[in-house]
Motif scaffolding. Structure first.
Motif, PDB file in Angstrom:
ATOM      1  N   ALA A  28     -49.765   5.289 -39.756  1.00 16.53           N
ATOM      2  CA  ALA A  28     -50.233   5.049 -40.850  1.00 16.53           C
ATOM      3  C   ALA A  28     -49.745   3.783 -41.463  1.00 16.53           C
ATOM      4  CB  ALA A  28     -50.243   6.115 -41.720  1.00 16.53           C
ATOM      5  N   VAL A  29     -48.294   3.543 -41.303  1.00 16.96           N
ATOM      6  CA  VAL A  29     -47.806   2.426 -41.938  1.00 16.96           C
ATOM      7  C   VAL A  29     -48.522   0.952 -41.287  1.00 16.96           C
ATOM      8  CG1 VAL A  29     -45.523   1.164 -42.657  1.00 16.96           C
ATOM      9  CG2 VAL A  29     -45.713   3.852 -42.551  1.00 16.96           C
ATOM     10  N   THR A  30     -48.321   0.941 -40.031  1.00 19.82           N
ATOM     11  CA  THR A  30     -49.091  -0.174 -39.222  1.00 19.82           C
ATOM     12  C   THR A  30     -50.474  -0.401 -39.902  1.00 19.82           C
ATOM     13  OG1 THR A  30     -47.895   1.149 -37.606  1.00 19.82           O
ATOM     14  CG2 THR A  30     -48.542  -1.261 -37.019  1.00 19.82           C
ATOM     15  N   ILE A  31     -51.252   0.949 -39.905  1.00 19.41           N
ATOM     16  CA  ILE A  31     -52.484   0.479 -40.537  1.00 19.41           C
ATOM     17  C   ILE A  31     -52.599  -0.424 -41.749  1.00 19.41           C
ATOM     18  CG2 ILE A  31     -54.467   1.631 -41.100  1.00 19.41           C
ATOM     19  CD1 ILE A  31     -54.115   3.673 -39.159  1.00 19.41           C
ATOM     20  N   LEU A  79     -48.908   3.719 -49.442  1.00 22.56           N
ATOM     21  CA  LEU A  79     -47.624   4.145 -48.811  1.00 22.56           C
ATOM     22  C   LEU A  79     -47.144   5.175 -49.745  1.00 22.56           C
ATOM     23  CD1 LEU A  79     -45.790   0.624 -48.309  1.00 22.56           C
ATOM     24  CD2 LEU A  79     -46.635   2.305 -46.624  1.00 22.56           C
ATOM     25  N   ALA A  80     -47.268   5.485 -50.962  1.00 25.65           N
ATOM     26  CA  ALA A  80     -47.290   6.785 -51.610  1.00 25.65           C
ATOM     27  C   ALA A  80     -47.891   7.822 -50.897  1.00 25.65           C
ATOM     28  CB  ALA A  80     -47.461   6.747 -53.142  1.00 25.65           C
TER      29      ALA A  80
ATOM     30  N   LEU B  71     -40.851  -1.863 -45.576  1.00 22.71           N
ATOM     31  CA  LEU B  71     -39.795  -1.133 -44.875  1.00 22.71           C
ATOM     32  C   LEU B  71     -39.035  -0.146 -45.403  1.00 22.71           C
ATOM     33  CD1 LEU B  71     -38.208  -4.968 -44.438  1.00 22.71           C
ATOM     34  CD2 LEU B  71     -38.705  -3.267 -42.500  1.00 22.71           C
ATOM     35  N   PHE B  72     -39.052  -0.127 -46.752  1.00 22.21           N
ATOM     36  CA  PHE B  72     -38.534   1.294 -47.258  1.00 22.21           C
ATOM     37  C   PHE B  72     -39.596   2.372 -46.867  1.00 22.21           C
ATOM     38  CE2 PHE B  72     -36.548  -0.452 -51.118  1.00 22.21           C
ATOM     39  CZ  PHE B  72     -35.274  -0.586 -50.520  1.00 22.21           C
ATOM     40  N   ALA B  73     -40.786   2.286 -46.574  1.00 22.90           N
ATOM     41  CA  ALA B  73     -41.862   3.348 -46.228  1.00 22.90           C
ATOM     42  C   ALA B  73     -41.326   3.606 -44.880  1.00 22.90           C
ATOM     43  CB  ALA B  73     -43.089   2.921 -46.763  1.00 22.90           C
ATOM     44  N   ILE B  74     -41.112   2.620 -44.124  1.00 21.36           N
ATOM     45  CA  ILE B  74     -40.998   2.828 -42.622  1.00 21.36           C
ATOM     46  C   ILE B  74     -39.541   3.520 -42.130  1.00 21.36           C
ATOM     47  CG2 ILE B  74     -39.874   1.892 -40.440  1.00 21.36           C
ATOM     48  CD1 ILE B  74     -41.958  -0.529 -40.993  1.00 21.36           C
ATOM     49  N   MET B  75     -38.439   3.455 -43.274  1.00 19.74           N
ATOM     50  CA  MET B  75     -37.336   4.057 -43.192  1.00 19.74           C
ATOM     51  C   MET B  75     -37.288   5.533 -43.693  1.00 19.74           C
ATOM     52  SD  MET B  75     -34.601   1.037 -43.796  1.00 19.74           S
ATOM     53  CE  MET B  75     -35.013  -0.566 -42.871  1.00 19.74           C
ATOM     54  N   ILE B 159     -48.215  10.709 -56.772  1.00 20.39           N
ATOM     55  CA  ILE B 159     -48.399  11.266 -55.336  1.00 20.39           C
ATOM     56  C   ILE B 159     -46.973  11.127 -54.793  1.00 20.39           C
ATOM     57  CG2 ILE B 159     -49.276  10.538 -53.184  1.00 20.39           C
ATOM     58  CD1 ILE B 159     -51.396   9.271 -54.847  1.00 20.39           C
ATOM     59  N   ALA B 160     -45.936  10.222 -54.780  1.00 24.37           N
ATOM     60  CA  ALA B 160     -44.737  10.187 -53.934  1.00 24.37           C
ATOM     61  C   ALA B 160     -43.665  11.116 -54.639  1.00 24.37           C
ATOM     62  CB  ALA B 160     -44.105   8.726 -54.271  1.00 24.37           C
ATOM     63  N   ARG B 161     -43.629  11.297 -55.973  1.00 24.99           N
ATOM     64  CA  ARG B 161     -42.526  12.414 -56.289  1.00 24.99           C
ATOM     65  C   ARG B 161     -43.038  13.675 -55.981  1.00 24.99           C
ATOM     66  NH1 ARG B 161     -38.318  11.968 -59.078  1.00 24.99           N
ATOM     67  NH2 ARG B 161     -38.058  13.660 -60.317  1.00 24.99           N
TER      68      ARG B 161
END
Lengths: 102, 164, 118, 326
Positions: A28-31, A79-80, B71-75, B159-161
C-alpha cells in the motif's frame, strides 16, 4: 527551446509510470508513492500551461500550490489508513486485505 | 541546442529514471529514497518554467515533508522484514499495457490540439504575484484549503491513533 | 533569473564532487582487512540479537503527520508575508482566519494527545 | 563566451565557499569548541599540535583520511553510502543565500536568489532525509532509533524556524536575504523582534542536534545516534555536515536579526565575522550550561511552547506592520 509539447509529453510519461505503480504494486505504501508521481505529473502540466498559455493570471501556479497541499493531506490520511489497517490486519499488502469484516 | 534545452532533457532524464526506479525496485526503502531525486528533477522543471516559488515549495513539502512521512510509514509497517515478499501482483502486463495506452493517448491529444496563448506576461517576482492573487481573487480557495488541512489533520490523527 | 539557478546547480554538483573527494581518497589509500568480527554491528560488545528492522510506536508517525500539516500551512504564509504591507487591512484579517483555523488543528492534536511522546 | 565566464565564476565561488566552510567553519569550529569547553572547565584543551594546538583538527583529519571505511554486515550498501554524501551536501547548500559582506561591486553573496529565505528552509529540510537514510542503512538498532528520533526532533523544530523566517520576511517585505539585510539599515530586527530572535536561536540549536537538545547522539543513550556505524572519514563528513549546518544557522541568524554585515566603522566582512563568532560562542556556551532534555520534554517544548509563541508573535508583527504603515 523546450515548448509546451515537450512538457506535456514528459508529464504524460511520468503519469503513466505513476499509474503503472498504482496498478501493479502490492504494498500500500508503494501505491501511495505512485499516486505522488501522478500528482507531480499533473503539477508539471499546470505550471507549463501557466507559462505558455495563460501567463498573466498566475492561475496555473496557484492551482499547483493547491495540488501540493492536497497531496500532502492525501499522503497524511492515506498513510494513517495504511497504519490502521496494518495494526488490525497485520498486513500491508492490498491483495491480502480482502475481508470486509470477520 | 540552447542551454535551456540541455537543462530540460537532463532534468527530464533524472525525473523519469528515478521514477522508473521507484516503480520497479523490489526494496521499498529504495523506492522511497528514489522518490527524492524525481521530486528534485521536477523542481528543476518548475525553475525552467519560471515558477521559482513553486519550486521552493516543492522541495520544502515534497522532498522534505512527504518523503519523511512515507519513510516513517515504511518503518512503522513491516519495514525491512517484509522485503522478501514479492512486490508486484500478477496484473503487471495488463497494467503496463493500460499505462502505455494512456500515455500514447495523452501525447496524441497534446500533439493535435493547438493552444492560443493569451496576452499578458509572467510577472518577474512570482511570490508577490502569487500572494496578491491568493488574497485577492482566490480568497475562497485560500480559506477552503485551510479547512481541508484542518479536517485532514483531525481525520488522520483519529485514524492513526489507537482508541484506548 | 535562470542564471541564478544555474549557479545553484553548479554549486550542488561541484559541492557533491568536493564532498565525495575524501571518500575517493580513503578508497584509494586505506588498508583492507576483512576478518568477520569486524563487520558485526556495534552493540557495545554484546553479539547482536534479532533484526534491526523491528517496528516502532505510532507516535513517530503522528509527529511527522502534524509536521506535514503545519509545514504546508507555511506555504501560504510566505506569499502573504511578501505582500502584506501593500495589501492592507483586509488581507490581514483573511490571514488571521487562516491562522486561527490551523491553530485549532494544533489544539485538537494537543487535546487528542497526538503530541504526547509516551 | 559570456556563459563561460559565468561558469568559471560559479565554479570558483563554489570551491571558495566549500573550502572556507570545511577549513574555517569545521576544523576551526571543532578546535574552538574543544578550547572553549576546556576554558569553561578550567583546563587547557589541545595544546601540542602546532602553536597553541591550532593544527589539532588538521592532524585529526589527516589521521582520519587513511582509515578504512567499514560497511557493517547485512547493511543496505547503497543507502549507507549515499547518506554520507547527502547529509553534508544538504547542510552546505544553505551557504548559497548567505550574504557575507559587501564590496564596491555589490553584496558578497554566492547568488542572491529572490526566494532566498524559502530556499534556506527547503535545503535545511533535506538534511532530515539523509539522516533517516543513514539511520536505516546501517542495520544497527541504535542507529535506527537514533535516526528516527533525530528526524522527529529536526522535523519538529523546523516549524518554529519557518515561522521566524516568515516573521522577518514580513518585516522586510521580501524573501531575498540581501533585501532583508538592507532593510535593517536603521533598526536591526533583533530590536524589533526579540522573541523571534530567541525562538530562532533555540530552534537552531535543536535543529543542529547540539546539547541540550542532543539526546539522540548522547553517549549515554544511543551510543552515537544515526552515525554510530560510520567510522573514519565518513564520521568526519557527518561532522562536516553538523558543524557546517551550525555555522549556516548562526550566519542566517546574523543575516536575519543582527543586520548581517552592517556596522559603523569596521569593514563589512569583519562585522559579519565578529557577529558570527559571537553567536557561535553563545552556541558553545549553552552547551556547557544546560543539562540534556528528555525526548518528550524536547518535543513538547517545541509543539506546546515555541510554535504557539511564534504564531502569536507573527500575528502581532503583522498587525503592527499593516496597521502602523497606513
Amino acid at each position: 527551446m523546450p515548448g509546451l509539447a515537450h512538457y506535456l509529453v514528459l508529464s504524460a510519461l511520468l503519469f503513466a509510470l505513476g499509474l503503472f505503480a498504482v496498478v501493479t504494486r502490492r504494498n500500500a505504501v508503494t501505491i501511495l508513492m505512485g499516486i505522488e508521481l501522478m500528482l507531480n505529473a499533473a503539477n508539471i502540466n499546470l505550471v507549463a500551461f501557466n507559462k505558455f498559455v495563460a501567463p498573466g493570471a498566475m492561475q496555473g501556479q496557484i492551482f499547483a500550490l493547491i495540488v501540493i497541499t492536497l497531496a500532502a493531506c492525501e499522503a497524511a490520511v492515506g498513510l494513517a489508513l495504511v497504519l490502521a489497517a496494518y495494526r488490525t490486519l497485520e498486513t500491508v499488502y492490498v491483495d491480502e486485505i480482502n475481508l470486509m469484516k470477520w | 541546442m540552447s542551454g535551456e534545452a540541455i537543462a530540460f532533457y537532463l532534468l527530464a532524464a533524472v525525473t523519469l529514471a528515478s521514477a522508473v526506479v521507484v516503480v520497479t525496485t523490489g526494496n521499498i526503502v529504495h523506492a522511497a529514497a528514489a522518490l527524492v531525486p524525481s521530486f528534485l528533477g521536477v523542481t528543476g522543471l518548475y525553475i525552467l518554467l519560471n515558477a521559482e516559488f513553486v519550486a521552493g515549495i516543492q522541495v520544502l513539502i515534497y522532498a522534505g515533508a512527504i518523503t519523511v512521512l512515507i519513510l516513517f510509514a515504511i518503518m512503522l509497517t513491516e519495514g525491512g522484514t517484509g522485503l522478501a515478499g514479492r512486490q508486484r501482483n500478477e496484473q503487471a502486463a495488463a497494467g503496463a499495457a493500460v499505462a502505455a495506452a494512456i500515455a500514447i493517448l495523452l501525447v496524441a491529444v497534446a500533439g493535435r490540439t493547438t493552444w492560443t496563448p493569451e496576452p499578458g506576461t509572467l510577472p518577474s517576482y512570482t511570490p508577490g504575484a502569487i500572494g496578491q492573487s491568493f488574497l485577492r481573487q482566490n480568497i475562497l480557495v485560500f480559506e477552503g484549503t485551510s479547512i481541508v488541512l484542518l479536517v485532514s489533520l483531525m481525520g488522520a490523527i483519529m485514524i492513526a491513533r489507537r482508541e484506548e | 533569473m535562470l542564471l541564478d539557478w544555474g549557479y545553484v546547480a553548479i554549486f550542488a554538483l561541484v559541492g557533491a564532487a568536493m564532498v565525495s573527494l575524501p571518500l575517493l581518497i580513503i578508497w584509494l589509500i586505506s588498508p583492507r582487512s576483512d576478518y568477520p568480527q569486524k563487520f558485526e554491528t556495534y552493540e557495545s560488545g554484546v553479539p547482536t540479537i534479532g533484526q534491526a528492522w523491528s517496528q516502532f510506536h505510532v507516535r513517530y508517525y503522528l509527529f511527522s503527520l502534524v509536521f506535514v500539516v503545519f509545514d504546508v500551512e507555511i506555504i501560504y504564509l510566505y506569499p502573504w508575508a511578501v505582500v502584506a504591507r501593500s495589501l492592507g487591512q483586509l488581507a490581514f484579517w483573511e490571514m488571521l482566519t487562516f491562522l486561527v483555523i490551523l491553530v485549532l488543528g494544533l489544539l485538537y492534536a494537543w487535546r487528542r494527545g497526538a503530541l504526547e511522546w509516551v | 563566451m559570456a556563459w563561460g565566464w559565468e561558469l568559471l565564476r560559479a565554479f570558483v565561488g563554489t570551491i571558495i565557499i566549500f573550502s572556507a566552510v570545511a577549513f574555517i567553519a569545521v576544523m576551526f569550529g571543532v578546535l574552538l569548541e574543544r578550547k572553549i569547553s576546556a576554558w569553561m572547565q578550567s583546563r587547557l584543551g589541545p595544546k601540542h599540535v602546532g602553536p597553541q594546538g591550532l593544527l589539532q583538527t588538521l592532524a585529526d583529519t589527516v589521521k582520519l583520511l587513511q582509515k578504512e571505511n567499514i560497511v557493517p554486515a547485512r547493511a543496505d550498501r547503497t543507502i549507507f553510502a549515499s547518506a554520507v554524501v547527502i547529509v553534508p551536501l544538504a547542510a552546505l547548500l544553505d551557504y548559497v543565500v548567505i550574504p557575507f559582506g559587501t564590496t564596491r561591486s555589490g553584496p558578497l553573496i554566492f547568488r542572491d536568489l529572490n526566494i532566498g529565505v524559502l530556499y534556506f528552509a527547503a535545503t535545511s529540510s533535506l538534511v532530515v532525509i539523509g539522516i533517516l537514510m543513514a539511520g536505516w542503512g546501517s542495520n544497527n538498532k541504535y542507529a535506527l532509533i537514533g535516526g528516527l528520533r533525530s528526524a522527529a526532533q529536526m522535523v519538529t523544530y523546523e516549524i518554529p524556524i519557518g515561522l521566524c523566517l516568515v516573521t522577518v520576511a514580513l518585516m522586510a517585505g521580501s524573501l531575498s536575504t540581501v533585501t532583508i539585510v538592507n532593510g535593517q539599515q536603521h533598526l536591526w530586527y533583533v530590536v524589533a523582534q526579540p522573541v523571534a530572535f530567541l525562538i530562532f536561536l533555540i530552534a537552531a540549536i535543536a535543529e543542529v542536534n547540539r546539547v541540550p537538545f542532543d539526546l539522540v547522539e548522547a553517549e549515554s543513550e544511543l551510543v552515537a545516534g544515526y552515525f554510530s556505524e560510520y567510522s573514519g572519514m565518513r564520521f568526519a563528513l557527518f561532522q562536516l555536515g553538523e558543524y557546517g549546518e551550525m555555522f549556516a544557522m548562526a550566519a542566517m541568524a546574523v543575516t536575519l536579526f543582527l543586520g548581517g554585515w552592517r556596522g559603523p566603522v569596521l569593514p563589512p566582512v569583519l562585522w559579519f565575522v565578529i557577529k558570527l563568532y559571537a553567536l557561535i560562542f553563545v552556541f558553545m556556551w549553552v552547551r556547557w550550561t544546560y543539562p540534556r532534555f528528555r525526548i518528550d520534554q524536547m518535543l513538547n517544548f517545541s509543539w506546546k511552547v515555541l510554535i504557539p509563541v511564534s504564531v502569536l508573535n507573527l500575528v502581532v508583527t503583522a498587525f503592527f506592520v499593516v496597521a502602523v504603515h497606513r
